[in-house]
Design a protein around this motif. Structure first.
Motif, PDB file in Angstrom:
ATOM      1  N   ASP A 221     -45.693-109.969  -3.364  1.00  0.00           N
ATOM      2  CA  ASP A 221     -44.218-109.560  -3.030  1.00  0.00           C
ATOM      3  C   ASP A 221     -43.366-110.703  -3.020  1.00  0.00           C
ATOM      4  N   LYS A 223     -40.347-111.314  -2.045  1.00  0.00           N
ATOM      5  CA  LYS A 223     -39.484-111.357  -0.926  1.00  0.00           C
ATOM      6  C   LYS A 223     -40.273-112.153   0.378  1.00  0.00           C
ATOM      7  N   ASN A 224     -41.436-112.065   0.271  1.00  0.00           N
ATOM      8  CA  ASN A 224     -42.132-112.792   1.300  1.00  0.00           C
ATOM      9  C   ASN A 224     -42.298-114.416   1.132  1.00  0.00           C
ATOM     10  N   GLN A 226     -40.136-116.224  -1.198  1.00  0.00           N
ATOM     11  CA  GLN A 226     -39.128-116.984  -1.985  1.00  0.00           C
ATOM     12  C   GLN A 226     -38.865-118.406  -1.489  1.00  0.00           C
ATOM     13  N   GLU A 227     -38.829-118.365  -0.006  1.00  0.00           N
ATOM     14  CA  GLU A 227     -38.762-119.978   0.225  1.00  0.00           C
ATOM     15  C   GLU A 227     -39.675-120.915   0.208  1.00  0.00           C
ATOM     16  N   LYS A 262     -41.540-116.348  -8.732  1.00  0.00           N
ATOM     17  CA  LYS A 262     -41.731-115.218  -7.307  1.00  0.00           C
ATOM     18  C   LYS A 262     -41.921-116.197  -6.027  1.00  0.00           C
ATOM     19  N   GLY A 265     -37.315-117.769  -5.538  1.00  0.00           N
ATOM     20  CA  GLY A 265     -36.447-116.774  -5.533  1.00  0.00           C
ATOM     21  C   GLY A 265     -35.160-116.531  -6.672  1.00  0.00           C
ATOM     22  N   GLU A 266     -34.404-115.725  -6.759  1.00  0.00           N
ATOM     23  CA  GLU A 266     -33.611-115.185  -7.677  1.00  0.00           C
ATOM     24  C   GLU A 266     -32.159-116.015  -7.605  1.00  0.00           C
ATOM     25  N   LYS A 268     -28.550-116.988  -7.375  1.00  0.00           N
ATOM     26  CA  LYS A 268     -27.475-116.103  -6.666  1.00  0.00           C
ATOM     27  C   LYS A 268     -26.274-115.977  -7.597  1.00  0.00           C
TER      28      LYS A 268
END
Length: 449
Positions: A221, A223-224, A226-227, A262, A265-266, A268
């Motif tokens: 996932d 979102k989990n 990205q950092e 993954k 992050g995407e 911005k």
């Protein structure tokens, strides 16, 4: 003097010499030794384990700590399959109680014992029970940020029991999140952020990476995590060399999985006139920029000069590690390692395998060689086939319970884990002269279980 001699004899019976283990200086409490008149009766190993298990019910914390130390030594020096078959539930519940109520040292020892119990049972119903019973107590114990050794032991235990007993993607990601939150806590009204020590950061990154080796990169996932890649990149600039090496290996693993986007992050910003295509272009540029930054950091660390008071051994270790990482990032070649165990070579050809090997070697300490020789789960993990000293069918020393364990593959490995590990070995065999394409996902991404 009689009691001291008895303790030394019983400690010697365990045949344990791992100086790195928290248990290396403890023996079974003297009150548990059997004495008959002037003559001491030396119990066998099974009796010694039974005595240690009984001692976990004692009120005195030091007595429980000594008992846990003896259990760890016994599980390191021999595979306790028969003892686990008989006393699994009791040992697990007492260790979980120690994690809930014990001192920092008792929690550390109990955590290590639970990890050894999981490695001994191998995947299956018992390993799943260990994970289910232990996750909540470990999570609660991790919330008290004090002793480094306690936190590190809890993290390593969580990684091991998830590696062995976690069959579902959600279970593994849940454990990875618990590990991650030690350095990135979700702050609330009653949570105070504390700065983790370099030793804890190293353990967090190593344990997180160890579990990532079991994941299919396509199912993560985004979102989990990205950092995570930015965080690992920032760790490459820290002063502590262990932190740098752990972060560098985590980044190499992410590149090997091939799903860099993954973890980064995407890009911005609002969509431009080209819509989705414009976003994809910015995202690709963002990823390329991150990759270039990481390659430059790795290159610098691979040739770093020693600073004042710098230990030469540590510096050489860092240089060697980052030379391997740099070669992988620039040319796609993973480091290949080989070690002799019982006359047979244990080889690694991927970052995935190397990270698994280093983590398990660290966790098992002095028991690593014994487990690699006799633990069928670890044989499957690494595709390692040691020479057999004797046949379980003919040797009278092998119990009927052990024969059942040898005969029943389901008691050692469940089907899902077997398929995962077979896929990992297949990838290693099919590797084209050691060369990996380091892609950014999609069809170019290399899948490593």
């Amino acid at each position: 003097m009689g009691k001291r001699n008895s303790q030394r004899k019983n400690a010697a019976m365990l045949d344990f010499d791992d100086d790195d283990s928290a248990s290396s200086s403890s023996t079974v409490p003297s009150e548990n030794m059997q004495v008959s008149g002037a003559e001491e009766v030396q119990p066998d190993k099974e009796a010694l384990l039974d005595q240690s298990l009984d001692a976990l019910y004692e009120k005195r914390g030091s007595t429980r700590e000594n008992a846990l130390s003896a259990i760890i030594e016994a599980f390191n020096s021999n595979l306790q399959n028969e003892f686990v078959e008989k006393k699994f539930v009791t040992l697990l519940h007492q260790c979980v109680n120690s994690i809930k109520r014990g001192s920092a040292r008792e929690i550390s020892l109990a955590s290590h014992a639970v990890g050894l119990l999981a490695l001994t049972t191998g995947p299956g119903d018992k390993a799943q029970e260990i994970l289910e019973e232990s996750v909540l107590p470990i999570s609660q114990a991790l919330k008290s940020r004090h002793e480094t050794s306690k936190i590190s032991s809890l993290l390593e235990c969580l990684a091991i029991i998830t590696f062995v007993g976690g069959n579902e993607l959600e279970e593994t990601e849940k454990s990875m999140q618990m590990i991650w939150q030690v350095v990135h806590p979700k702050l609330g009204s009653n949570v105070v952020a504390t700065k983790p020590s370099p030793a804890i950061i190293t353990t967090v990154v190593s344990a997180w990476s160890f579990l990532l080796t079991t994941m299919d990169g396509r199912t993560l996932d985004p979102k989990n995590w990205q950092e995570s890649i930015s965080y690992f990149s920032s760790l490459l600039d820290k002063e502590d060399r262990s932190v740098r090496i752990a972060a560098g290996e985590a980044l190499a693993l992410i590149f090997e999985i091939g799903n860099l986007e993954k973890f980064s992050g995407e890009a911005k910003g609002p969509k431009d006139s080209s819509g989705h295509e414009g976003n994809k272009t910015r995202e690709f540029a963002h990823i390329q920029g991150l990759r270039a930054k990481i390659v430059n950091q790795v290159r610098s660390l691979s040739v770093e000069a020693g600073g004042k008071g710098s230990a030469k051994k540590d510096l050489n270790s860092q240089r060697n590690s980052f030379r391997d990482i740099l070669e992988f990032l620039e040319d796609g070649y993973s480091p290949e390692t080989s070690m002799k165990i019982g006359g047979e070579s244990l080889r690694t050809t991927t970052w995935c395998q190397l990270i698994q090997l280093n983590f398990l070697k660290h966790f098992l300490g002095g028991g690593f060689v014994k487990h690699m020789q006799e633990n069928e789960f670890l044989h499957e993990v690494f595709g390692f086939n040691p020479k057999k000293k004797h046949s379980s069918e003919t040797d009278p020393r092998v119990s009927s319970i052990e024969k059942r364990l040898y005969k029943s593959p389901n008691s050692v490995l469940n089907k899902a884990r077997t398929q995962l590990l077979n896929k990992q070995r297949m990838i290693s065999r099919d590797k084209n002269t050691g060369h990996y394409a380091v892609g950014f996902g999609g069809e170019e991404a290399l899948e490593v279980a």
